[in-house]
Design an enzyme around this catalytic site. Structure first.
Site, PDB file in Angstrom:
ATOM      1  N   SER A 156       9.116  -1.896   1.591  1.00  0.00           N
ATOM      2  CA  SER A 156       7.591  -1.109   1.375  1.00  0.00           C
ATOM      3  C   SER A 156       8.190   0.133   1.181  1.00  0.00           C
ATOM      4  O   SER A 156       9.410   0.543   1.435  1.00  0.00           O
ATOM      5  CB  SER A 156       6.958  -1.035   2.767  1.00  0.00           C
ATOM      6  OG  SER A 156       5.910   0.105   2.565  1.00  0.00           O
ATOM      7  N   TYR A 168       5.954   0.512  11.824  1.00  0.00           N
ATOM      8  CA  TYR A 168       5.855  -0.191  10.647  1.00  0.00           C
ATOM      9  C   TYR A 168       7.200   0.159   9.885  1.00  0.00           C
ATOM     10  O   TYR A 168       7.882  -0.616   9.186  1.00  0.00           O
ATOM     11  CB  TYR A 168       4.788  -0.075   9.958  1.00  0.00           C
ATOM     12  CG  TYR A 168       4.488  -0.885   8.606  1.00  0.00           C
ATOM     13  CD1 TYR A 168       4.534  -2.314   8.502  1.00  0.00           C
ATOM     14  CD2 TYR A 168       4.574   0.130   7.257  1.00  0.00           C
ATOM     15  CE1 TYR A 168       4.467  -2.865   7.471  1.00  0.00           C
ATOM     16  CE2 TYR A 168       4.474  -0.756   6.355  1.00  0.00           C
ATOM     17  CZ  TYR A 168       4.287  -2.131   6.149  1.00  0.00           C
ATOM     18  OH  TYR A 168       4.406  -2.667   4.888  1.00  0.00           O
TER      19      TYR A 168
HETATM   20  N1  LIG Z   1      -0.877  -4.001   1.335  1.00  0.00           N
HETATM   21  C1  LIG Z   1      -0.299  -2.877   1.268  1.00  0.00           C
HETATM   22  O1  LIG Z   1      -0.592  -1.894   1.152  1.00  0.00           O
HETATM   23  C2  LIG Z   1       1.677  -2.971   1.321  1.00  0.00           C
HETATM   24  C3  LIG Z   1       2.058  -2.102   1.022  1.00  0.00           C
HETATM   25  C4  LIG Z   1       3.615  -1.944   1.330  1.00  0.00           C
HETATM   26  C5  LIG Z   1       4.063  -3.401   1.557  1.00  0.00           C
HETATM   27  N2  LIG Z   1       3.369  -4.327   1.813  1.00  0.00           N
HETATM   28  C6  LIG Z   1       4.038  -5.696   2.302  1.00  0.00           C
HETATM   29  O2  LIG Z   1       3.618  -6.535   1.181  1.00  0.00           O
HETATM   30  C7  LIG Z   1       3.717  -7.879   2.183  1.00  0.00           C
HETATM   31  C8  LIG Z   1       2.653  -8.874   1.867  1.00  0.00           C
HETATM   32  O3  LIG Z   1       1.321  -8.220   2.340  1.00  0.00           O
HETATM   33  P1  LIG Z   1       0.048  -8.296   1.932  1.00  0.00           P
HETATM   34  O4  LIG Z   1      -0.505  -6.867   1.446  1.00  0.00           O
HETATM   35  O5  LIG Z   1       0.151  -9.263   0.944  1.00  0.00           O
HETATM   36  O6  LIG Z   1      -0.837  -8.698   3.282  1.00  0.00           O
HETATM   37  P2  LIG Z   1      -1.756  -9.836   3.510  1.00  0.00           P
HETATM   38  O7  LIG Z   1      -2.172  -9.438   5.100  1.00  0.00           O
HETATM   39  O8  LIG Z   1      -2.849  -9.996   2.583  1.00  0.00           O
HETATM   40  O9  LIG Z   1      -0.667 -11.029   3.563  1.00  0.00           O
HETATM   41  C9  LIG Z   1       0.380 -11.365   4.539  1.00  0.00           C
HETATM   42  C10 LIG Z   1       0.548 -12.850   4.780  1.00  0.00           C
HETATM   43  O10 LIG Z   1       1.473 -12.864   5.675  1.00  0.00           O
HETATM   44  C11 LIG Z   1       1.201 -13.999   6.642  1.00  0.00           C
HETATM   45  N3  LIG Z   1       2.046 -13.856   7.974  1.00  0.00           N
HETATM   46  C12 LIG Z   1       1.725 -12.762   8.862  1.00  0.00           C
HETATM   47  N4  LIG Z   1       2.771 -13.210   9.979  1.00  0.00           N
HETATM   48  C13 LIG Z   1       3.439 -14.152   9.585  1.00  0.00           C
HETATM   49  C14 LIG Z   1       4.217 -14.929  10.222  1.00  0.00           C
HETATM   50  N5  LIG Z   1       4.969 -14.632  11.391  1.00  0.00           N
HETATM   51  N6  LIG Z   1       4.708 -15.879   9.595  1.00  0.00           N
HETATM   52  C15 LIG Z   1       4.137 -16.612   8.452  1.00  0.00           C
HETATM   53  N7  LIG Z   1       3.503 -15.875   7.712  1.00  0.00           N
HETATM   54  C16 LIG Z   1       2.632 -14.659   8.281  1.00  0.00           C
HETATM   55  C17 LIG Z   1      -0.395 -13.604   7.018  1.00  0.00           C
HETATM   56  O11 LIG Z   1      -1.082 -14.856   7.654  1.00  0.00           O
HETATM   57  C18 LIG Z   1      -0.791 -13.420   5.417  1.00  0.00           C
HETATM   58  O12 LIG Z   1      -1.287 -14.454   4.734  1.00  0.00           O
HETATM   59  C19 LIG Z   1       4.247  -7.463   3.563  1.00  0.00           C
HETATM   60  O13 LIG Z   1       5.416  -7.577   3.593  1.00  0.00           O
HETATM   61  C20 LIG Z   1       3.622  -6.174   3.659  1.00  0.00           C
HETATM   62  O14 LIG Z   1       4.513  -5.366   4.699  1.00  0.00           O
HETATM   63  C21 LIG Z   1       1.992  -4.505   1.776  1.00  0.00           C
END
Ligand SMILES: NC(=O)c1ccc[n+]([C@@H]2O[C@H](COP(=O)([O-])OP(=O)(O)OC[C@H]3O[C@@H](n4cnc5c(N)ncnc54)[C@H](O)[C@@H]3O)[C@@H](O)[C@H]2O)c1
Length: 271
Positions: A156, A168
């Site tokens: 991130s 985080y």
């Molecule tokens: N959305 C944002 O603004 C953002 C910004 C920077 C980085 N990220 C990163 O992007 C990645 C994806 O996030 P997203 O935005 O798609 O979120 P999201 O919540 O839509 O999807 C994340 C998925 O991970 C699954 N998950 C959570 N814990 C888990 C575990 N212990 N084992 C297996 N699966 C698990 C959840 O059930 C969910 O389906 C993450 O690494 C997050 O840190 C997101």
């Protein structure tokens, strides 16, 4: 279809939602078989349905990435069914749930159990995946193009700059750091490891809802933060993950690539 990942076997974690679902669809369109992994069943089953509806191949797997034995069993299951593993995309992560009244909690208000939970999933989950994949990559050896296997992580911009909460950010900083160090460690085996570092994306993360009443307001906020003026589209990050997973990046390892419209590049003077 001939694509950038033609014939590759890929595991994608956190595939039941957001970026993981976007990557599952994009990797599959480029010819990969996608083992879609999530802790939640409904989301990952829906992702596989969407992939198959486009005429591509995928399987759904339930796994908590924080559970080392479960991750080892996942990799063994995929290899048993598909014969090998070419790509691991460690994408699953969690964040501190915002307080309904106070919003994002500061460090002193954040319960210690949240630190433990985020470390277990965001750092432990990536390490578990890397260990299991590296063991498998080592056992199967290099492919005909000399690749020893590919790992992509989702870090991130919170791992690159101060953004999104202390705990985080600390876990994502760890992913940035382990990506560099592990890349050096496994380079002699021909294994590459890189990270994508998204800015804000409107997914189900952190209590957001892309279809909810606040979606437009959140998108506008993301556009304002982003020097290019884009909202956070998961496909943009998934496309960079595709590049890192493919042979187009054959000479790239140990990098952490921001996909943030320039947000982490510096201070914007945009009005
Ligand atoms: N959305 C944002 O603004 C953002 C910004 C920077 C980085 N990220 C990163 O992007 C990645 C994806 O996030 P997203 O935005 O798609 O979120 P999201 O919540 O839509 O999807 C994340 C998925 O991970 C699954 N998950 C959570 N814990 C888990 C575990 N212990 N084992 C297996 N699966 C698990 C959840 O059930 C969910 O389906 C993450 O690494 C997050 O840190 C997101």
């Amino acid at each position: 279809m001939d694509g950038l990942l033609s014939g590759k076997i890929a595991i994608i974690t956190g595939a039941g939602s957001g970026l993981g679902r976007a990557a599952s669809l994009i990797f599959a369109r480029h010819g990969a078989f996608v083992a879609a992994v999530d802790i939640g069943e409904a989301g990952v089953v829906e992702t596989v349905r969407l992939v198959e509806a486009e005429g591509h191949r995928a399987s759904a797997h339930l796994c908590n990435v924080a559970d080392e034995a479960a991750v080892d069993a996942l990799v063994a299951d995929v290899v048993r069914a598909q014969g090998r593993l070419d790509i691991l995309y460690n994408n699953a992560a969690v964040t501190v749930a915002p307080d309904p009244v106070k919003g994002m909690l500061g460090l002193v208000d954040t319960p210690t159990r949240e630190l433990d939970r985020l470390q277990a999933v965001n750092i432990g989950g990536v390490l578990n995946g890397c260990r299991a994949a590296i063991r498998q990559f080592s056992a199967q050896g290099r492919d005909e193009r000399g690749s020893g296997g590919v790992i992509v992580n989702t870090a991130s911009i919170a791992g690159l700059i101060g953004y999104g909460g202390v705990i985080y950010g600390a876990t994502k900083g760890a992913v940035v750091s382990l990506t560099r160090t592990l890349a050096i460690e496994v380079a002699p085996l021909g294994i590459r490891i890189n990270s994508v570092c998204p800015g804000g994306m409107l997914t189900h993360y952190a209590g957001m809802d892309p279809d909810g009443p606040n979606a437009d307001r959140i998108r506008e906020g993301m556009k304002r933060n982003n020097p290019l003026g884009n909202d956070g589209n998961p496909d943009d990050t998934a496309n960079v993950a595709l590049f890192l997973a493919s042979d187009l990046s054959a000479n790239v390892t140990g990098t952490n690539i921001p996909v943030d419209g320039g947000l982490s590049a510096g201070v914007s003077t945009r009005r």
